[in-house]
Scaffold this motif. Structure first.
Motif, PDB file in Angstrom:
ATOM      1  N   ARG A 174      46.530 -14.693   4.635  1.00 26.41           N
ATOM      2  CA  ARG A 174      45.357 -14.499   5.496  1.00 26.41           C
ATOM      3  C   ARG A 174      45.715 -14.117   6.927  1.00 26.41           C
ATOM      4  NH1 ARG A 174      42.278 -19.734   5.265  1.00 26.41           N
ATOM      5  NH2 ARG A 174      44.411 -20.453   5.267  1.00 26.41           N
ATOM      6  N   GLY A 175      46.806 -14.575   7.449  1.00 24.68           N
ATOM      7  CA  GLY A 175      47.170 -14.276   8.826  1.00 24.68           C
ATOM      8  C   GLY A 175      48.039 -13.046   8.975  1.00 24.68           C
ATOM      9  N   TYR A 176      48.268 -12.321   7.883  1.00 20.30           N
ATOM     10  CA  TYR A 176      49.178 -11.182   7.930  1.00 20.30           C
ATOM     11  C   TYR A 176      48.433  -9.857   7.988  1.00 20.30           C
ATOM     12  CZ  TYR A 176      52.959 -14.431   7.263  1.00 20.30           C
ATOM     13  OH  TYR A 176      53.845 -15.455   7.436  1.00 20.30           O
ATOM     14  N   ASP A 177      48.966  -8.864   7.363  1.00 17.35           N
ATOM     15  CA  ASP A 177      48.530  -7.483   7.533  1.00 17.35           C
ATOM     16  C   ASP A 177      47.338  -7.050   6.687  1.00 17.35           C
ATOM     17  OD1 ASP A 177      50.484  -7.019   9.408  1.00 17.35           O
ATOM     18  OD2 ASP A 177      51.960  -6.372   7.944  1.00 17.35           O
ATOM     19  N   LEU A 178      46.349  -7.867   6.538  1.00 12.95           N
ATOM     20  CA  LEU A 178      45.155  -7.423   5.844  1.00 12.95           C
ATOM     21  C   LEU A 178      44.284  -6.664   6.831  1.00 12.95           C
ATOM     22  CD1 LEU A 178      44.155 -10.614   3.813  1.00 12.95           C
ATOM     23  CD2 LEU A 178      45.440  -8.628   3.015  1.00 12.95           C
ATOM     24  N   SER A 179      43.822  -5.507   6.409  1.00 12.77           N
ATOM     25  CA  SER A 179      42.946  -4.726   7.282  1.00 12.77           C
ATOM     26  C   SER A 179      41.571  -5.381   7.338  1.00 12.77           C
ATOM     27  CB  SER A 179      42.821  -3.297   6.753  1.00 12.77           C
ATOM     28  OG  SER A 179      42.059  -3.290   5.552  1.00 12.77           O
ATOM     29  N   ALA A 180      40.762  -4.959   8.292  1.00  9.52           N
ATOM     30  CA  ALA A 180      39.397  -5.481   8.391  1.00  9.52           C
ATOM     31  C   ALA A 180      38.618  -5.149   7.124  1.00  9.52           C
ATOM     32  CB  ALA A 180      38.702  -4.898   9.615  1.00  9.52           C
ATOM     33  N   GLY A 181      38.848  -3.978   6.552  1.00 10.80           N
ATOM     34  CA  GLY A 181      38.183  -3.595   5.309  1.00 10.80           C
ATOM     35  C   GLY A 181      38.600  -4.472   4.144  1.00 10.80           C
ATOM     36  N   GLU A 182      39.892  -4.792   4.053  1.00  8.63           N
ATOM     37  CA  GLU A 182      40.375  -5.674   2.991  1.00  8.63           C
ATOM     38  C   GLU A 182      39.776  -7.070   3.120  1.00  8.63           C
ATOM     39  OE1 GLU A 182      44.752  -3.722   2.069  1.00  8.63           O
ATOM     40  OE2 GLU A 182      44.527  -5.080   3.785  1.00  8.63           O
ATOM     41  N   LYS A 183      39.678  -7.545   4.343  1.00  6.63           N
ATOM     42  CA  LYS A 183      39.059  -8.859   4.566  1.00  6.63           C
ATOM     43  C   LYS A 183      37.582  -8.838   4.159  1.00  6.63           C
ATOM     44  CE  LYS A 183      42.179 -10.081   8.322  1.00  6.63           C
ATOM     45  NZ  LYS A 183      42.309 -10.233   9.772  1.00  6.63           N
ATOM     46  N   GLN A 184      36.893  -7.753   4.476  1.00 12.05           N
ATOM     47  CA  GLN A 184      35.488  -7.620   4.116  1.00 12.05           C
ATOM     48  C   GLN A 184      35.321  -7.595   2.602  1.00 12.05           C
ATOM     49  OE1 GLN A 184      33.366  -4.267   5.793  1.00 12.05           O
ATOM     50  NE2 GLN A 184      31.942  -4.259   4.087  1.00 12.05           N
ATOM     51  N   ILE A 185      36.133  -6.810   1.910  1.00  6.80           N
ATOM     52  CA  ILE A 185      36.043  -6.719   0.452  1.00  6.80           C
ATOM     53  C   ILE A 185      36.333  -8.077  -0.173  1.00  6.80           C
ATOM     54  CG2 ILE A 185      37.156  -5.742  -1.602  1.00  6.80           C
ATOM     55  CD1 ILE A 185      37.442  -3.118   0.051  1.00  6.80           C
ATOM     56  N   PHE A 186      37.351  -8.769   0.324  1.00  6.87           N
ATOM     57  CA  PHE A 186      37.670 -10.088  -0.222  1.00  6.87           C
ATOM     58  C   PHE A 186      36.517 -11.061  -0.007  1.00  6.87           C
ATOM     59  CE2 PHE A 186      39.144 -14.435   0.450  1.00  6.87           C
ATOM     60  CZ  PHE A 186      39.520 -14.716  -0.848  1.00  6.87           C
ATOM     61  N   THR A 187      35.937 -11.058   1.182  1.00  7.90           N
ATOM     62  CA  THR A 187      34.833 -11.971   1.487  1.00  7.90           C
ATOM     63  C   THR A 187      33.648 -11.710   0.562  1.00  7.90           C
ATOM     64  OG1 THR A 187      35.542 -12.139   3.782  1.00  7.90           O
ATOM     65  CG2 THR A 187      33.265 -12.752   3.299  1.00  7.90           C
ATOM     66  N   GLN A 188      33.314 -10.441   0.358  1.00  4.70           N
ATOM     67  CA  GLN A 188      32.197 -10.123  -0.526  1.00  4.70           C
ATOM     68  C   GLN A 188      32.509 -10.525  -1.969  1.00  4.70           C
ATOM     69  OE1 GLN A 188      31.488  -5.994   0.357  1.00  4.70           O
ATOM     70  NE2 GLN A 188      30.326  -6.493   2.187  1.00  4.70           N
ATOM     71  N   ALA A 189      33.744 -10.333  -2.398  1.00  2.15           N
ATOM     72  CA  ALA A 189      34.133 -10.743  -3.752  1.00  2.15           C
ATOM     73  C   ALA A 189      34.060 -12.262  -3.891  1.00  2.15           C
ATOM     74  CB  ALA A 189      35.543 -10.241  -4.066  1.00  2.15           C
ATOM     75  N   LEU A 190      34.484 -12.979  -2.864  1.00  5.94           N
ATOM     76  CA  LEU A 190      34.435 -14.439  -2.896  1.00  5.94           C
ATOM     77  C   LEU A 190      32.993 -14.938  -2.970  1.00  5.94           C
ATOM     78  CD1 LEU A 190      36.009 -17.110  -2.736  1.00  5.94           C
ATOM     79  CD2 LEU A 190      35.819 -16.953  -0.247  1.00  5.94           C
ATOM     80  N   ILE A 191      32.106 -14.342  -2.188  1.00 13.55           N
ATOM     81  CA  ILE A 191      30.691 -14.723  -2.211  1.00 13.55           C
ATOM     82  C   ILE A 191      30.101 -14.466  -3.599  1.00 13.55           C
ATOM     83  CG2 ILE A 191      28.398 -14.111  -1.325  1.00 13.55           C
ATOM     84  CD1 ILE A 191      29.824 -13.679   1.420  1.00 13.55           C
ATOM     85  N   SER A 192      30.425 -13.329  -4.184  1.00 13.57           N
ATOM     86  CA  SER A 192      29.931 -13.023  -5.528  1.00 13.57           C
ATOM     87  C   SER A 192      30.478 -14.003  -6.553  1.00 13.57           C
ATOM     88  CB  SER A 192      30.311 -11.600  -5.922  1.00 13.57           C
ATOM     89  OG  SER A 192      29.604 -10.678  -5.146  1.00 13.57           O
ATOM     90  N   ALA A 193      31.746 -14.382  -6.419  1.00 11.60           N
ATOM     91  CA  ALA A 193      32.357 -15.333  -7.351  1.00 11.60           C
ATOM     92  C   ALA A 193      31.701 -16.707  -7.238  1.00 11.60           C
ATOM     93  CB  ALA A 193      33.858 -15.438  -7.095  1.00 11.60           C
ATOM     94  N   VAL A 194      31.442 -17.150  -6.013  1.00 13.69           N
ATOM     95  CA  VAL A 194      30.784 -18.450  -5.817  1.00 13.69           C
ATOM     96  C   VAL A 194      29.384 -18.424  -6.439  1.00 13.69           C
ATOM     97  CG1 VAL A 194      29.788 -19.993  -4.072  1.00 13.69           C
ATOM     98  CG2 VAL A 194      32.113 -19.113  -3.791  1.00 13.69           C
ATOM     99  N   SER A 195      28.664 -17.335  -6.239  1.00 18.53           N
ATOM    100  CA  SER A 195      27.333 -17.205  -6.819  1.00 18.53           C
ATOM    101  C   SER A 195      27.402 -17.239  -8.339  1.00 18.53           C
ATOM    102  CB  SER A 195      26.691 -15.901  -6.356  1.00 18.53           C
ATOM    103  OG  SER A 195      25.435 -15.714  -6.958  1.00 18.53           O
ATOM    104  N   SER A 196      28.358 -16.531  -8.897  1.00 22.08           N
ATOM    105  CA  SER A 196      28.507 -16.476 -10.354  1.00 22.08           C
ATOM    106  C   SER A 196      28.879 -17.833 -10.936  1.00 22.08           C
ATOM    107  CB  SER A 196      29.565 -15.436 -10.710  1.00 22.08           C
ATOM    108  OG  SER A 196      29.780 -15.407 -12.090  1.00 22.08           O
TER     109      SER A 196
END
Length: 140
Positions: A30-52
């Motif tokens: 999390r503190g390394y070289d993830l781009s802002a887009g990668e962080k956004q995609i991960f966050t949206q995937a995590l939200i979808s997973a929690v909902s599921s």
């Protein structure tokens, strides 16, 4: 992150609900070289997973949904968002969800609005109008 196949080995959530992206060596990325887009995609995937997993749907509001994404990921993220079973509100700029991107999601869009900001002297106000950038020629 999908094209970086060896980057994330697994995702761990501890008893405090802290989420960790772990590589093969167990290092939290999390503190390394993830781009802002990668962080956004991960966050949206995590939200979808929690909902599921929870079996409970909830509405989602996404501000500037394409602002941090490269061209390769824009349609995929948009399609993922609009195909959710529950309400999604996209707050887009006049250069984001337009043209081919708007046509791509059009079958899933129920309503479109343009939020128009005007300054009158020292006071600013926003008004909401039906329609969207391409339909109204408006800028917000």
């Amino acid at each position: 992150m999908a094209h970086k196949k060896d980057l994330v080995e697994r995702i761990a959530i501890d008893e405090n609900c802290d989420v960790k992206l772990l590589n093969a060596a167990g290092v939290d990325l999390r503190g390394y070289d993830l781009s802002a887009g990668e962080k956004q995609i991960f966050t949206q995937a995590l939200i979808s997973a929690v909902s599921s997993v929870s079996g409970r749907g909830f509405p989602m509001v996404v501000d500037t949904p394409l602002g941090r994404l490269d061209i390769e990921h824009r349609k995929g993220v948009l399609n993922h968002l609009v195909q959710r079973e529950h309400q999604v509100i996209l707050l887009s700029t006049n250069t984001e969800v337009v043209g081919e991107y708007l046509r791509e999601i059009a079958p899933h869009v129920q309503k479109k609005y343009l939020v128009h900001f005007e300054r009158v002297g020292d006071i600013g106000q926003s008004t909401v109008r039906p329609g969207y950038f391409e339909e109204t020629g408006g800028q917000a």
